[in-house]
Structure formats: structure tokens, C-alpha cells
Write a protein that holds these residues in place. Structure first.
Motif, PDB file in Angstrom:
ATOM      1  N   SER A 145       0.847  -1.193   0.000  1.00 12.16           N
ATOM      2  CA  SER A 145       0.000   0.000   0.000  1.00 12.16           C
ATOM      3  C   SER A 145       0.883   1.244   0.000  1.00 12.16           C
ATOM      4  O   SER A 145       2.064   1.189   0.344  1.00 12.16           O
ATOM      5  CB  SER A 145      -0.908   0.003   1.213  1.00 12.16           C
ATOM      6  OG  SER A 145      -0.134   0.059   2.378  1.00 12.16           O
ATOM      7  N   LYS A 146       0.290   2.374  -0.366  1.00 15.69           N
ATOM      8  CA  LYS A 146       1.057   3.622  -0.465  1.00 15.69           C
ATOM      9  C   LYS A 146       1.485   4.088   0.933  1.00 15.69           C
ATOM     10  O   LYS A 146       2.656   4.370   1.181  1.00 15.69           O
ATOM     11  CB  LYS A 146       0.209   4.700  -1.149  1.00 15.69           C
ATOM     12  CG  LYS A 146       1.049   5.794  -1.786  1.00 15.69           C
ATOM     13  CD  LYS A 146       0.176   6.753  -2.577  1.00 15.69           C
ATOM     14  CE  LYS A 146      -0.576   7.681  -1.672  1.00 15.69           C
ATOM     15  NZ  LYS A 146      -1.493   8.588  -2.355  1.00 15.69           N
ATOM     16  N   ASP A 147       0.520   4.147   1.847  1.00 12.69           N
ATOM     17  CA  ASP A 147       0.846   4.467   3.234  1.00 12.69           C
ATOM     18  C   ASP A 147       1.178   3.169   3.951  1.00 12.69           C
ATOM     19  O   ASP A 147       0.649   2.118   3.621  1.00 12.69           O
ATOM     20  CB  ASP A 147      -0.345   5.138   3.921  1.00 12.69           C
ATOM     21  CG  ASP A 147      -0.685   6.451   3.253  1.00 12.69           C
ATOM     22  OD1 ASP A 147       0.238   7.223   2.992  1.00 12.69           O
ATOM     23  OD2 ASP A 147      -1.875   6.676   2.985  1.00 12.69           O
TER      24      ASP A 147
ATOM     25  N   SER B  10      -6.457  -4.464   9.938  1.00 13.21           N
ATOM     26  CA  SER B  10      -5.430  -3.469   9.637  1.00 13.21           C
ATOM     27  C   SER B  10      -6.081  -2.207   9.090  1.00 13.21           C
ATOM     28  O   SER B  10      -7.245  -2.223   8.688  1.00 13.21           O
ATOM     29  CB  SER B  10      -4.429  -4.023   8.625  1.00 13.21           C
ATOM     30  OG  SER B  10      -4.947  -3.902   7.331  1.00 13.21           O
ATOM     31  N   GLU B  11      -5.297  -1.122   9.076  1.00 16.95           N
ATOM     32  CA  GLU B  11      -5.837   0.167   8.640  1.00 16.95           C
ATOM     33  C   GLU B  11      -6.243   0.148   7.175  1.00 16.95           C
ATOM     34  O   GLU B  11      -7.103   0.906   6.753  1.00 16.95           O
ATOM     35  CB  GLU B  11      -4.810   1.278   8.891  1.00 16.95           C
ATOM     36  CG  GLU B  11      -4.777   1.677  10.343  1.00 16.95           C
ATOM     37  CD  GLU B  11      -3.946   2.897  10.617  1.00 16.95           C
ATOM     38  OE1 GLU B  11      -3.264   3.374   9.701  1.00 16.95           O
ATOM     39  OE2 GLU B  11      -3.981   3.357  11.770  1.00 16.95           O
ATOM     40  N   GLN B  12      -5.590  -0.698   6.387  1.00 19.44           N
ATOM     41  CA  GLN B  12      -5.955  -0.787   4.972  1.00 19.44           C
ATOM     42  C   GLN B  12      -7.108  -1.755   4.736  1.00 19.44           C
ATOM     43  O   GLN B  12      -7.450  -2.059   3.602  1.00 19.44           O
ATOM     44  CB  GLN B  12      -4.743  -1.210   4.140  1.00 19.44           C
ATOM     45  CG  GLN B  12      -3.560  -0.279   4.249  1.00 19.44           C
ATOM     46  CD  GLN B  12      -3.830   1.075   3.613  1.00 19.44           C
ATOM     47  OE1 GLN B  12      -4.560   1.192   2.641  1.00 19.44           O
ATOM     48  NE2 GLN B  12      -3.266   2.123   4.202  1.00 19.44           N
TER      49      GLN B  12
END
Lengths: 293, 397
Positions: free
Chosen positions: B93-95, B113-115
Motif C-alpha cells: 500500500s502507499k501508506d 489493519s488500517e488498509q
């Protein structure tokens, strides 16, 4: 005199009373001098006595009365965000000011440019926030972002953001004296200075110490004989810069290069201005013997 | 008391055994009996979330690490590693992805997870062949909780991702894992300047679960803009109550025995008890200097304790009702997550100590100047003066 006692003074004439009191004081003073002279004579004959006296009569200071802090001298555990510097990455610093800064901020920036190696100054643009700037700098492989804060034509604060992932430190600045105002000041050379960090003892203090350490390259240029000192005393951090010379085997000469200023830690934040790790509160100064650095 | 606290700087976790009244900042107070570190893997794979799961073969410590692995440990003396599950985070992921939540409901471990990746582990299978399933939800995600009684029902939300209730599975996550959205929250009305109110759900708590049906739920959310909201989905998609309780983002939530009260901590070192119905601050748990990252409430019939782990590297234990600090331990590393295993470990302290302390407070030792003042009677100077006067008079005569 004589508070708590409601009685009238026993000597009614004020002038006589004053005169007698002066005589009494003079006598006590004379006695003290006599005692000192005799003690000096004794101690000259027997130096052991002096040693003993100096050992027992230790002045009590705020530092010696400091309240117990379990983090003083405790081992630093694990790693932190500065560990990339200690792996050998050279620091690369971007310096800027607050938006709409005035002359004082630019003058201070000029002084810092002389002190910090590998630093670039960029005029602050209003449209970019600190978070934006940190992102741009991290993309360009800067290791630190320094922002000077000026208010009412006075430099009053400085922010250090370690890149890419923080932490962020904010210090207030007082007593800023440019090198030119210091009597007998020298002219600085652009050698990489040596760094002296004094009294950063607690866990928080060590973090602050590592921040300053990570601003200067690992290998100072000793031929420049420049030293930057950050001396912590009672949570105030004094910045001084000198040139030294070894006159002979015992004597060292110091010449101040300037600038001088005093910093006080106000805030430490995780990441780039995120959760607060430590923040100064006015009630922290209630206990004069409690120090945090 | 036996506590587990994660250590961010060293990448491991610590077991702390201490008694009530422990305070490492005081030399006279009792000190922790034992602080021992386990499985240190460095800051890059530090534990972001930690929980303790009961299984048929004893409790298991579950730790979700920053490198995407989920490690499981026995709760014995040495905290032996049982097994690990990998790929809990979205790698490309990008972040940089992080664990947003780690919970156990209906006998399974869920790591979100945050994604938006949800990893599910069956704790009964970890000893031999670990069974892991995963699915993905709408990102970004900052809160993910399971319904305590309804099987397979979860609530989640995040930044610009309003609260949603989903059914992940009907019977078992390893057979029919298929997310199906049951409810989506609706943003509150525009503010008085007619501007849209931004969304940032940071935590969700199901309340009054006995009243919930198959189609309606009651829950509380906290936001990154300091609001606490209460939803009753039978009353529509908007919250039935919306109160701004803090100026700072509310990050952590812990439940109390009273369903109308929750404990929240923000990014600014404040941990407070809030009354949800009234929307007022009831009490503060004072002491922390850094932002609290780990919050755990330990509620039994005779004790209600709150454990906090903060960025100032201290673990503190509070009594929820009296708000008093029960224990304070310096752990030497930033704490991301805490757990109280039991309160019976460690020697108990007799109550006399407390009384002694109170007495001490009242009777402050005299300062040196005061002592001198006491010794040097003010009348003494007068007497000396009088003596002097008498002497001079004698000379004259």
C-alpha cells in the motif's frame, strides 16, 4: 525584630538601642574574622583538617536536593527514531521560519546557518503547513526540518522535526545574544564543530540529547577547534560556541564565538506533530526540585 | 497484580508483577517484584496490539506486530512462542499499514489493519496446524469490533469511512467467510455554518446488547474530532445522540461496569470518564504526561481497575471508582498496549502503610531556617542588648 512578642523593647531610647545593636553586630563580625584567621592558621599546619571540613560542609543546592527520578542513569532500551543517524547517515537539514517572519527571524536563521553543517535555508511560504513541509523534505532525503518562530520582532521558539517519522520537539528561546555583542568574540570558521552535551540524564533528557547529536555529523573537524556546548541546568538548555587553544600542557584558552541563547523544552510529540509524548505544564514548576531533563 | 505491557523501543513485551501501592518514582513506596522482557524483535517489528485469549489449554497472549505477523505465546513463566501467522498487513500500500484492532469474539481472534485487511485465527488450532482466514473491508479503517452475542456481526469505521455493520460469516469464518453489509451510518447534520461535519470513527463499543435484534443494534462511537455518538439503528441511520466531549482526538476507549459511562483517552495525555447520555466529563484519571496508547479495564465483582500504558514510558493502574492511582511502574520503553492478567499475584500490602503516609504528609520535617529560628529565640537579642547596656553603665560609674 521580636515578632511574636508583644512586650515593649527593654531599652527605651531608640538611638542608644541602635548604637548598642551596631556594636553587637560589629563584635560578632570581629569574632567571626578571628575564628576564620585562627582556623586558617590551624589548617595551614594540618591540611587534613581542611579536607575534613570541606567534606562535611557541603552547600545544599537545588540540584543536590533534586527529587528522586528513577529514569536518571537508567539504560536506554531498544532503539528510537534517531537510530538511522547512528547507523552512519549524514544529517541534511532544512531551515525555515514561521510564515510572515520579520528581520529577527532571518538574523537568527543566519546565525544557525553558521553553526549547523549541511543546512539549506528556504523562505517560508504561507500555503504549506509543517506537515506538508515535512513530507516534501522527507522526499528529498532531508533528515531534519528546523522551523524558527518569531513573534513581535523577537525569536521566541524553535521546532525540530526529525524526518521521516518524527519525533517533533518544540523549544522556547530566550536570552538570544548574537556573537557580535559578546565582548572579545572571535570569528567563526566553517569547520564541523565538536559537540558537548552536559547533564542530559533522564530518559527524556537522553532523547533530547540524541536530537542534538543527530544534527551534527559524526566526525568533527578537530583542526577547526570549534566546540558547540549544550549545557542543561534545571531544565534550561544553554547554547554556547567556543574556539579553544591549548596554551601549554595545563592551560586551555577559550574564545567565545557566539551566538548565545537559552532553550527550554516545551513539547515532544510522536511522529510529525501527533500524539504528545511530553508537554510542559505550568504546574510542573510548582516543585522547584523536580527536573525532567 | 500481574500485568503485560508491550515495549515499542525494544519490540518485545514485558511482564510486570507488583503489589498495590507500587510507585517506582518514590523510594519509600513498594517496588515491582519483577519486570521481565520477552521476545524482543526490534522497533521495526514492535507489537502494535496485544490481547489475551482464553483457550481450552490455558490463556494465550496474542501480539500483532508492525511487520504483519501475529505471534501467539503461552502464559507461563517464560511465555513460549506457540505459533505465528503472517501477512496480517497489506504490504504494497502507499501508506504504511498498521494494525488497527485486535479482538476476540465467539472464540476466534480477529486482527484488522488500517488498509482493511481482516485476519481471522482459530485459537484452538494454533498448537499444530494453524488455520488462518482473511478478507478485506473498505479502507481506511481505525475501528473494528465484534458483537458480543451475535455471531459473525462486526462494526467498523475509519477516517471518512462512516460506521458500518457487517456480517462476515454465518457459522464459521473458515467455511462461509463472505462480508455482507447490514447497516451503514449516516453523517450528522451540517453545523451551524452549514458546513459538512468531517467523519473519523476511532472506536466503536456495542452497548445494551440484550436489546439488540437481528436487524437493530445499539452502539457508541468516538471520533477523531472529539465527539462521542450513540446509535440506535431502529431509530434510523443517524446517531440518536452526538456530543463533543473533547477538543483533541479521542483514541482509546474502555468500558466500565455502568453502560452509560465510558473511559476515553485522547492524544493529549487526558484520560477521563464520560457519561454518554448526559455528554459530560465525570472524572479524570490524572498522572500521565504522555498520550495514553493502551487502555484496559479489568472489571470483576469486587474490583474495578483501569490500566493505562503511555508514551511517557509508564504503566499506571487506577481504581475506576475512586480515581486513585493504585500502581505506577516505569517500564523503560514506550507502551502501545497493556493487559491486566490477575490481581492476586504479588504480596498484599497491609493497610497501615497508607495511614503512615498520611501522617507523614501532615508532619513535614522542619526546614533548616525554621529550625534555626526556633533555636535562636528572638528575645535572645534583646537580652544580649540589655547585657551590653548594663556593661556600659558599669563602666561609666
Amino acid at each position: 525584630m521580636g515578632t511574636g512578642t508583644t512586650e515593649r523593647p527593654k531599652i527605651k531610647n531608640k538611638q542608644i538601642r541602635q548604637k548598642l545593636f551596631a556594636e553587637l553586630k560589629a563584635k560578632k563580625n570581629k569574632d567571626r574574622h578571628k575564628l576564620r584567621a585562627s582556623r586558617a592558621k590551624e589548617e595551614k599546619e594540618n591540611p587534613a583538617l581542611k579536607e575534613e571540613r570541606l567534606k562535611t560542609a557541603v552547600t545544599e543546592t537545588i540540584e543536590s536536593k533534586r527529587v528522586f527520578d528513577e529514569t536518571v542513569g537508567a539504560d536506554v532500551e531498544g532503539e528510537d527514531d534517531f537510530s538511522s543517524y547512528f547507523d552512519g547517515r549524514e544529517p541534511k537539514i532544512l531551515l525555515t521560519t514561521n510564515a510572515n517572519a520579520r528581520k529577527a527571524a532571518y538574523e537568527f536563521a543566519d546565525m544557525l546557518m553558521e553553526v549547523l553543517p549541511n543546512v539549506t535555508f528556504i523562505k517560508r511560504k504561507r500555503e504549506f503547513s509543517m506537515k506538508d513541509m515535512s513530507k516534501f523534505c522527507a522526499n528529498r532525503e532531508y533528515t531534519d526540518l528546523i522551523v524558527i518562530n518569531e513573534d513581535k520582532k523577537n525569536v521566541n521558539g524553535i521546532t525540530f522535526i526529525h524526518l521521516p517519522d518524527g519525533p517533533t520537539f518544540y523549544f522556547s528561546i530566550t536570552s538570544l545574544i548574537p556573537g557580535k555583542k559578546i565582548k572579545g568574540h572571535g570569528k567563526a570558521t566553517d569547520h564541523i564543530p565538536e559537540l558537548v552535551l552536559n547533564n542530559f540524564t533522564t530518559r527524556l533528557g537522553k532523547t533530547v540529547g540524541r536530537l542534538f547529536q543527530s544534527l551534527f555529523p559524526h566526525r568533527p573537524e578537530f583542526e577547526g577547534r570549534n566546540v558547540v556546548t549544550l549545557h542543561n541546568q534545571r531544565d534550561y538548555i544553554f547554547f554556547r560556541r567556543h574556539r579553544y587553544v591549548f596554551r601549554n600542557e595545563e592551560k586551555v584558552g577559550l574564545q567565545e564565538l557566539g551566538p548565545q541563547f537559552t532553550m527550554k523544552l516545551r513539547r515532544v510529540q510522536k511522529g510529525i506533530k501527533e500524539e504528545i509524548e511530553w508537554e510542559h505544564r505550568p504546574d510542573m514548576e510548582r516543585d522547584k526540585r523536580k527536573f525532567y531533563l | 497484580m500481574k500485568l503485560i505491557a508491550t515495549a515499542e523501543d525494544s519490540g518485545g513485551f514485558k511482564e510486570i508483577v507488583c503489589v498495590k501501592g507500587t510507585d517506582t518514582s518514590s523510594q519509600t513506596a513498594p517496588q515491582p517484584e519483577k519486570i521481565s522482557s520477552f521476545d524482543e524483535q526490534g522497533i521495526r517489528s514492535h507489537i502494535q496490539k496485544l490481547t489475551v485469549v482464553p483457550t481450552s489449554q490455558g490463556d494465550v497472549v496474542v501480539a500483532a506486530r508492525a511487520n504483519g505477523t501475529i505471534s501467539l505465546y503461552k502464559t507461563n513463566e517464560t511465555y513460549d512462542l506457540i505459533n505465528t501467522a503472517t501477512d496480517g498487513l497489506v504490504a504494497d500500500s502507499k501508506d504504511k499499514d498498521k494494525f488497527a484492532s485486535l479482538t476476540t469474539v465467539s472464540g476466534y481472534i480477529f486482527a484488522a489493519s488500517e488498509q482493511g485487511r481482516v485476519t481471522i485465527i482459530d485459537p484452538e488450532t494454533i498448537r499444530d496446524d494453524i488455520s488462518v482466514a482473511s478478507c478485506s473491508l473498505k479502507a481506511p479503517l481505525s475501528a473494528f469490533v465484534g458483537h458480543p452475542t451475535q455471531k459473525g456481526v462486526f462494526a467498523y469505521g475509519g477516517k471518512e469511512n462512516d460506521v458500518k455493520i457487517v456480517r462476515l460469516f454465518k457459522e464459521s469464518p473458515f467455511e462461509d467467510l463472505k462480508p455482507e453489509q447490514l447497516f451503514q451510518g449516516k453523517n450528522v447534520k451540517n453545523d451551524r455554518l452549514d458546513l459538512r461535519v468531517p467523519i473519523w470513527i476511532t472506536n466503536i463499543v456495542f452497548i445494551n446488547t440484550d436489546k439488540d435484534t437481528e436487524k437493530s443494534w445499539n452502539f457508541i462511537t468516538t471520533t477523531g474530532y472529539g465527539q462521542v455518538r450513540k446509535y440506535d439503528t431502529s431509530h434510523g441511520r443517524k446517531p440518536i445522540m452526538d456530543k463533543k466531549l473533547s477538543d483533541k482526538p479521542l483514541k482509546q476507549v474502555a468500558l466500565t461496569s455502568n453502560e452509560s459511562e465510558v473511559i476515553c483517552s485522547d492524544t493529549n495525555a487526558t484520560t477521563a470518564l464520560f457519561h454518554v447520555e448526559k455528554g459530560t466529563l465525570v472524572a479524570k484519571y490524572k498522572g500521565s504526561v504522555g498520550a495514553v496508547q493502551g487502555l484496559h479495564s479489568y472489571i470483576t465483582d469486587d474490583e474495578q481497575l483501569l490500566v493505562t500504558g503511555a508514551l511517557d514510558r509508564y504503566v499506571r493502574v487506577f481504581d475506576i471508582n475512586t480515581r486513585e492511582q493504585v500502581a505506577k511502574v516505569f517500564v523503560g520503553s514506550k507502551v502501545t498496549s497493556v493487559w491486566l492478567l490477575d490481581t492476586s499475584s504479588g504480596k498484599s500490602v497491609p493497610n497501615e502503610d497508607n495511614e503512615d503516609e498520611k501522617k507523614k504528609k501532615k508532619k513535614r520535617p522542619l526546614r533548616r531556617s525554621e529550625k534555626e529560628a526556633q533555636q535562636e529565640n528572638p528575645d535572645l537579642v534583646w537580652e544580649e542588648l540589655e547585657q551590653l547596656e548594663n556593661d556600659t553603665k558599669k563602666r561609666k560609674t
